[in-house]
Design a protein around this motif. Structure first.
Motif, short mmCIF file in Angstrom:
data_model
loop_
_atom_site.label_atom_id
_atom_site.label_comp_id
_atom_site.label_asym_id
_atom_site.label_seq_id
_atom_site.Cartn_x
_atom_site.Cartn_y
_atom_site.Cartn_z
N LEU A 1 44.03 41.71 57.11
CA LEU A 1 42.64 42.14 57.16
C LEU A 1 41.70 40.96 56.97
N ARG A 2 41.96 40.14 55.93
CA ARG A 2 41.01 39.08 55.61
C ARG A 2 41.58 38.15 54.54
N GLN A 3 41.10 36.90 54.54
CA GLN A 3 41.38 35.98 53.44
C GLN A 3 40.34 36.20 52.35
N ALA A 4 40.72 35.97 51.12
CA ALA A 4 39.80 36.07 49.99
C ALA A 4 39.61 34.68 49.39
N PRO A 5 38.47 34.43 48.77
CA PRO A 5 38.23 33.10 48.20
C PRO A 5 39.08 32.77 46.98
N ASN A 6 39.57 33.82 46.29
CA ASN A 6 40.43 33.59 45.13
C ASN A 6 41.23 34.86 44.84
N LEU A 7 42.18 34.77 43.94
CA LEU A 7 43.08 35.88 43.64
C LEU A 7 42.36 37.06 42.99
N ALA A 8 41.38 36.78 42.14
CA ALA A 8 40.66 37.86 41.47
C ALA A 8 39.93 38.74 42.49
N ILE A 9 39.26 38.12 43.44
CA ILE A 9 38.54 38.89 44.45
C ILE A 9 39.51 39.60 45.38
N ALA A 10 40.61 38.95 45.73
CA ALA A 10 41.62 39.58 46.59
C ALA A 10 42.15 40.85 45.93
#
Length: 99
Positions: free
Chosen positions: A4-13
Motif C-alpha cells: 500500500l505505502r511506505q511509512a516514514p518510521n515504524l511508529a507511524i507504520a
C-alpha cells in the motif's frame, strides 16, 4: 498481497496498519527491522511498508489512509489574542483551554 505505502518510521507504520485493521482491512507492516541496515542499503529501501492481504480492498485502504494523512487542522484564537494552530487544546502562551 499488495504494498500500500511506505511509512516514514515504524511508529507511524504501526499506527496506519492498526487503523486499517480496525476498519476491517487485513494489513501488516513489512520491513520493520530493516532500519538498522540503512547505510549498508539505500535508506529509502529500509523504510517500513504497509501491505494489505486482499487485493480487492486496495481502493478502500488507499481512501482510508488518504483521509488519515489529510486531517484538517484546527485554528482558534485565545482570549489572550494568541492564534493557536494544529491539534492543541490549550493556548501555548497563557495556558487557557480551547473554548
Amino acid at each position: 498481497m499488495l504494498r500500500l505505502r511506505q511509512a516514514p518510521n515504524l511508529a507511524i507504520a504501526t499506527l496506519w496498519a492498526d487503523v486499517l485493521r480496525q476498519a476491517g482491512i487485513e494489513a501488516s507492516v513489512q520491513r520493520q527491522f530493516l532500519s538498522s541496515a540503512a547505510g549498508e542499503l539505500p535508506p529509502d529501501q529500509c523504510l517500513p511498508e504497509i501491505w494489505i492481504t486482499h487485493d480487492q480492498q486496495l481502493g478502500e485502504a488507499r481512501k482510508l489512509l488518504d483521509q488519515l494523512l489529510n486531517l484538517p487542522q484546527r485554528r482558534w484564537r485565545c482570549e489572550c489574542g494568541e492564534l493557536v494552530e494544529g491539534g492543541f487544546e490549550s493556548c501555548w502562551n497563557c495556558g487557557r483551554m480551547m473554548p
